[in-house]
Design an enzyme around this catalytic site. Structure first.
Site, short mmCIF file in Angstrom:
data_model
loop_
_atom_site.label_atom_id
_atom_site.label_comp_id
_atom_site.label_asym_id
_atom_site.label_seq_id
_atom_site.Cartn_x
_atom_site.Cartn_y
_atom_site.Cartn_z
N THR A 167 0.84 -1.18 0.00
CA THR A 167 0.00 0.00 0.00
C THR A 167 0.88 1.25 0.00
O THR A 167 0.82 2.08 0.89
CB THR A 167 -0.94 0.00 1.22
OG1 THR A 167 -1.58 -1.27 1.30
CG2 THR A 167 -2.01 1.06 1.11
N LYS A 208 -3.00 -14.26 -4.13
CA LYS A 208 -3.60 -13.18 -3.36
C LYS A 208 -4.42 -12.32 -4.30
O LYS A 208 -3.93 -11.88 -5.34
CB LYS A 208 -2.52 -12.34 -2.68
CG LYS A 208 -3.08 -11.25 -1.77
CD LYS A 208 -1.99 -10.52 -1.01
CE LYS A 208 -2.60 -9.48 -0.06
NZ LYS A 208 -1.58 -8.74 0.70
N TYR A 262 0.27 -11.83 -6.77
CA TYR A 262 -0.71 -10.83 -6.34
C TYR A 262 -1.53 -10.42 -7.56
O TYR A 262 -1.05 -9.74 -8.45
CB TYR A 262 0.01 -9.62 -5.75
CG TYR A 262 -0.83 -8.79 -4.80
CD1 TYR A 262 -2.21 -8.91 -4.76
CD2 TYR A 262 -0.23 -7.89 -3.92
CE1 TYR A 262 -2.99 -8.16 -3.88
CE2 TYR A 262 -0.99 -7.13 -3.04
CZ TYR A 262 -2.36 -7.26 -3.03
OH TYR A 262 -3.12 -6.50 -2.16
#
Length: 246
Positions: free
Chosen positions: A57, A170, A144
């Protein structure tokens, strides 16, 4: 986690709540290692089964390659014995390979592979990217699924056949059809991790699609709440989950 295979590490990750400790910086933008280590040590007092360091993030993409390795090294040192630290890899394929090897040097227990640098990527390119990273490391690799790296079930199936150390998926997209197809095809071959913001909002419906865990941002500042919420999800205590979401 010494002596465990990549798959055993992945299974452990899938058995509990995951966290991505925020990466502490000084006012001039340098890595604040003492503060970061203190934060990791505090979070480790609560029952989690893995730490992503540095997280995706913003932190990973704001650091140099050397800083990424420094953060991973600090997380491994601060985390208690037996708590897996998952390091990031990403950007172009050559850099992703370099980061995967750096993660091994730092003592990480697995790799979270972020999307490549291109704004668009075809399935053949994504497959080659993931395979190159898997071939470069003995650690387990978790892809991801986010941004320009959106994998079809066919691509994930081929990668799983080709890469024994591809151990996790993920999801940061939230495409229910895509997730259903992948889980239906792969079953228990992979560990599935929720990566949508905020993960708690999607925890119950995603549990039915095989995502037994997720990375919690809330855990950074309300760890007890995050752990109790996760416990309610895994118990299928829908009423408690809905009350907690109010």
């Amino acid at each position: 986690m010494a002596g465990l295979t990549p798959w055993e590490v992945a299974q452990y990750l899938g058995s509990g709540l995951l966290s991505f400790p925020i990466t502490h910086l000084t006012r001039d933008g340098a890595f604040d290692e003492p503060s970061y280590r203190e934060h990791v040590a505090w979070l480790s007092e609560f029952p989690v089964t893995g730490l992503f360091a540095p997280g995706g993030t913003g932190e990973f993409f704001s650091l140099t390659l050397a800083e990424v390795e420094t953060v991973v090294t600090a997380a491994v040192a601060a985390a208690p014995e037996g708590l897996p630290v998952i390091a990031p890899a990403g950007y172009g394929t050559a850099i992703a390979v370099e980061l995967a090897r750096a993660a091994e040097r730092a003592g990480a227990h697995g790799i979270l592979l972020f999307p490549p640098y291109l704004t668009e990527a075809g399935q053949a390119g994504l497959r080659a990217h993931v395979r190159a990273v898997c071939d470069a490391t003995g650690l387990g690799v978790i892809v991801y699924n986010r941004a320009n790296a959106r994998f079809t079930d066919e691509t994930i199936g081929r990668l799983a056949d080709e890469c024994a150390n591809l151990v996790g998926f993920k999801d940061g997209v939230g495409d229910i059809e895509q997730m259903t197809r992948i889980y239906a095809r792969m079953g228990d071959r992979l560990t599935y991790i929720g990566g949508l913001p905020t993960a708690e909002m999607f925890a119950l419906p995603y549990l039915s699609l095989g995502l037994t865990t997720y990375s919690s941002a809330i855990f950074n500042f309300l760890p007890r709440y995050a752990v109790d919420f996760y416990g309610a999800v895994r118990r299928h205590d829908d009423a408690a989950v809905m009350v907690a979401l109010e």
